[in-house]
Design a protein around this motif. Structure first.
Motif, PDB file in Angstrom:
ATOM      1  N   GLY A 207       0.793  -1.230   0.000  1.00 60.54           N
ATOM      2  CA  GLY A 207       0.000   0.000   0.000  1.00 60.54           C
ATOM      3  C   GLY A 207       0.821   1.273   0.000  1.00 60.54           C
ATOM      4  N   ASN A 208       1.787   1.373   0.894  1.00 63.26           N
ATOM      5  CA  ASN A 208       2.584   2.603   0.985  1.00 63.26           C
ATOM      6  C   ASN A 208       3.463   2.801  -0.243  1.00 63.26           C
ATOM      7  OD1 ASN A 208       1.543   3.379   3.496  1.00 63.26           O
ATOM      8  ND2 ASN A 208       3.055   2.165   4.612  1.00 63.26           N
ATOM      9  N   ALA A 209       3.964   1.692  -0.804  1.00 67.93           N
ATOM     10  CA  ALA A 209       4.785   1.793  -2.009  1.00 67.93           C
ATOM     11  C   ALA A 209       3.953   2.308  -3.186  1.00 67.93           C
ATOM     12  CB  ALA A 209       5.389   0.430  -2.345  1.00 67.93           C
ATOM     13  N   ILE A 210       2.709   1.847  -3.276  1.00 64.94           N
ATOM     14  CA  ILE A 210       1.820   2.330  -4.334  1.00 64.94           C
ATOM     15  C   ILE A 210       1.561   3.820  -4.150  1.00 64.94           C
ATOM     16  CG2 ILE A 210      -0.493   2.144  -5.335  1.00 64.94           C
ATOM     17  CD1 ILE A 210      -0.485  -0.781  -4.331  1.00 64.94           C
ATOM     18  N   ALA A 211       1.299   4.241  -2.921  1.00 63.69           N
ATOM     19  CA  ALA A 211       1.035   5.655  -2.639  1.00 63.69           C
ATOM     20  C   ALA A 211       2.227   6.520  -3.038  1.00 63.69           C
ATOM     21  CB  ALA A 211       0.697   5.845  -1.170  1.00 63.69           C
ATOM     22  N   ARG A 212       3.427   6.054  -2.741  1.00 61.87           N
ATOM     23  CA  ARG A 212       4.627   6.820  -3.113  1.00 61.87           C
ATOM     24  C   ARG A 212       4.769   6.908  -4.633  1.00 61.87           C
ATOM     25  NH1 ARG A 212       6.827   3.843   1.257  1.00 61.87           N
ATOM     26  NH2 ARG A 212       7.771   2.360  -0.200  1.00 61.87           N
ATOM     27  N   ARG A 213       4.450   5.825  -5.328  1.00 59.41           N
ATOM     28  CA  ARG A 213       4.549   5.828  -6.781  1.00 59.41           C
ATOM     29  C   ARG A 213       3.517   6.771  -7.402  1.00 59.41           C
ATOM     30  NH1 ARG A 213       7.874   5.668 -10.971  1.00 59.41           N
ATOM     31  NH2 ARG A 213       6.942   4.751 -12.828  1.00 59.41           N
ATOM     32  N   VAL A 214       2.304   6.744  -6.878  1.00 62.09           N
ATOM     33  CA  VAL A 214       1.265   7.661  -7.357  1.00 62.09           C
ATOM     34  C   VAL A 214       1.691   9.103  -7.127  1.00 62.09           C
ATOM     35  CG1 VAL A 214      -1.101   8.462  -6.939  1.00 62.09           C
ATOM     36  CG2 VAL A 214      -0.631   6.016  -7.117  1.00 62.09           C
ATOM     37  N   ASP A 215       2.200   9.397  -5.955  1.00 61.60           N
ATOM     38  CA  ASP A 215       2.658  10.748  -5.625  1.00 61.60           C
ATOM     39  C   ASP A 215       3.748  11.198  -6.603  1.00 61.60           C
ATOM     40  OD1 ASP A 215       2.992  13.149  -4.271  1.00 61.60           O
ATOM     41  OD2 ASP A 215       4.346  12.286  -2.789  1.00 61.60           O
ATOM     42  N   TYR A 216       4.707  10.320  -6.854  1.00 56.59           N
ATOM     43  CA  TYR A 216       5.803  10.661  -7.758  1.00 56.59           C
ATOM     44  C   TYR A 216       5.289  10.973  -9.166  1.00 56.59           C
ATOM     45  CZ  TYR A 216       9.766  10.045 -10.900  1.00 56.59           C
ATOM     46  OH  TYR A 216      10.699  10.228 -11.891  1.00 56.59           O
ATOM     47  N   LEU A 217       4.416  10.126  -9.688  1.00 57.10           N
ATOM     48  CA  LEU A 217       3.914  10.323 -11.051  1.00 57.10           C
ATOM     49  C   LEU A 217       3.067  11.587 -11.168  1.00 57.10           C
ATOM     50  CD1 LEU A 217       3.025   6.624 -11.950  1.00 57.10           C
ATOM     51  CD2 LEU A 217       4.884   8.000 -12.909  1.00 57.10           C
ATOM     52  N   LEU A 218       2.255  11.862 -10.161  1.00 57.67           N
ATOM     53  CA  LEU A 218       1.428  13.067 -10.210  1.00 57.67           C
ATOM     54  C   LEU A 218       2.275  14.328 -10.088  1.00 57.67           C
ATOM     55  CD1 LEU A 218      -1.713  12.050  -8.107  1.00 57.67           C
ATOM     56  CD2 LEU A 218      -1.499  12.184 -10.606  1.00 57.67           C
ATOM     57  N   GLN A 219       3.365  14.238  -9.359  1.00 52.26           N
ATOM     58  CA  GLN A 219       4.253  15.405  -9.229  1.00 52.26           C
ATOM     59  C   GLN A 219       4.829  15.824 -10.579  1.00 52.26           C
ATOM     60  OE1 GLN A 219       4.884  17.264  -6.612  1.00 52.26           O
ATOM     61  NE2 GLN A 219       4.114  16.051  -4.905  1.00 52.26           N
ATOM     62  N   GLN A 220       4.879  14.893 -11.529  1.00 53.61           N
ATOM     63  CA  GLN A 220       5.403  15.210 -12.859  1.00 53.61           C
ATOM     64  C   GLN A 220       4.374  15.959 -13.707  1.00 53.61           C
ATOM     65  OE1 GLN A 220       8.634  14.244 -12.801  1.00 53.61           O
ATOM     66  NE2 GLN A 220       7.988  13.412 -10.815  1.00 53.61           N
ATOM     67  N   ASN A 221       3.134  15.988 -13.247  1.00 55.31           N
ATOM     68  CA  ASN A 221       2.049  16.633 -13.996  1.00 55.31           C
ATOM     69  C   ASN A 221       1.904  18.086 -13.540  1.00 55.31           C
ATOM     70  OD1 ASN A 221      -0.522  17.509 -14.965  1.00 55.31           O
ATOM     71  ND2 ASN A 221      -1.220  15.380 -15.095  1.00 55.31           N
ATOM     72  N   PRO A 222       2.084  19.051 -14.435  1.00 50.12           N
ATOM     73  CA  PRO A 222       1.981  20.478 -14.040  1.00 50.12           C
ATOM     74  C   PRO A 222       0.639  20.827 -13.414  1.00 50.12           C
ATOM     75  CG  PRO A 222       2.909  20.262 -16.243  1.00 50.12           C
ATOM     76  CD  PRO A 222       2.432  18.899 -15.854  1.00 50.12           C
ATOM     77  N   LEU A 223      -0.423  20.133 -13.821  1.00 44.61           N
ATOM     78  CA  LEU A 223      -1.741  20.428 -13.272  1.00 44.61           C
ATOM     79  C   LEU A 223      -1.843  20.057 -11.801  1.00 44.61           C
ATOM     80  CD1 LEU A 223      -4.092  19.292 -16.185  1.00 44.61           C
ATOM     81  CD2 LEU A 223      -3.537  21.625 -15.483  1.00 44.61           C
ATOM     82  N   PHE A 224      -0.999  19.116 -11.361  1.00 43.81           N
ATOM     83  CA  PHE A 224      -1.022  18.715  -9.956  1.00 43.81           C
ATOM     84  C   PHE A 224      -0.697  19.902  -9.057  1.00 43.81           C
ATOM     85  CE2 PHE A 224       1.111  17.124  -6.134  1.00 43.81           C
ATOM     86  CZ  PHE A 224       0.136  16.281  -5.632  1.00 43.81           C
TER      87      PHE A 224
END
Length: 266
Positions: A207-224
């Motif tokens: 669970g926590n690893a998935i959350a970190r991966r989601v956070d990382y990928l969204l950080q790459q999106n300017p809209l985030f």
């Protein structure tokens, strides 16, 4: 900003909880294919077809920034197909075999997952790559998926079923000191599973690893970053089975801002 979380049942709720702690302002739409639950007993081609149809339909409708396949069984077979069909990041679930092997003091770990996950080549490769120096007990269980579904509907957990499903852990001269919860349903049962394990066996999930991966990928999106101060929007909850199948989930749904509930027909 929103993402879509997909599972065959309520197992993805454990992933929702981890993501919500990391990204509390993120809207988490949820879809469960409870008409075909449990995925662990379904042929691979059926799973690929179902997940592809539902994911494409809901991504077109909701316009999420990312899709999480919060199902270990589906993740082992459907990710390549989805990544060719969708133009958003797709995150899957990988059993926490690598950290379990790294943290084991006696080089003995166990993987608890669905029967489909424990028998797939994907799992064998994962073990060979990251736990080749460990003894790995593979335990496949559909009954524990059913117990997790029952728990979220307010039913009691039958500890005898948990003991029966995990009895192999007690039958060897040594016991694993790490038990990987390789199905997203199983973290929902963590406190009950711990009660029937040998003393000293530690539980790990993704669970926590998935959350970190989601956070990382969204950080790459300017809209985030642009939308970071916007108010969290109501989430939508989708299911494919009978309406009665979500009876008892109301508290979870409302606590997590799910104010629109829809049945999806495919």
């Amino acid at each position: 900003m929103s993402i879509l979380i997909f599972d065959s049942g309520v197992g993805g709720f454990s992933v929702c909880q981890a993501i919500s702690k990391t990204l509390p302002k993120l809207t988490l739409h949820y879809c469960m294919d409870n008409q075909l639950l449990p995925y662990g007993e379904q042929p691979s081609q059926i799973i690929i077809q179902r997940v592809s149809q539902l994911a494409n339909k809901l991504v077109a409708k909701l316009k999420p920034r990312l899709l999480v396949i919060a199902c270990n069984t589906a993740s082992t077979i459907v990710l390549p197909t989805l990544r060719t069909q969708l133009n958003i990041p797709v995150v899957g679930v990988v059993p926490a075999v690598k950290p379990a092997a790294e943290n084991s003091k006696n080089n003995h770990i166990a993987l608890l997952a669905t029967p489909a996950t424990v028998t797939r080549q994907y799992t064998e490769t994962l073990i060979n790559d990251y736990a080749k120096n460990c003894r790995v007990d593979l335990i496949g269980s559909t009954r524990l998926v059913e117990q997790a579904e029952n728990l979220l509907r307010g039913k009691n957990i039958d500890l005898k079923i948990l003991r029966d499903e995990l009895q192999v852990i007690h039958q060897n001269a040594t016991t694993p000191d790490q038990l990987v919860l390789g199905c997203t349903h199983f973290p929902l049962l963590a406190e009950y599973i711990q009660q029937v394990l040998p003393q000293g066996t530690r539980l790990l999930d993704s669970g926590n690893a998935i959350a970190r991966r989601v956070d990382y990928l969204l950080q790459q999106n300017p809209l985030f970053h642009k939308n970071s101060n916007q108010q969290k929007q109501p989430a939508q909850f989708f299911f494919t089975g009978e309406q009665v199948s979500i009876a008892g989930l109301e508290k979870f749904l409302w606590d997590n801002n799910y104010q629109q509930i829809h049945q999806v027909i495919i």
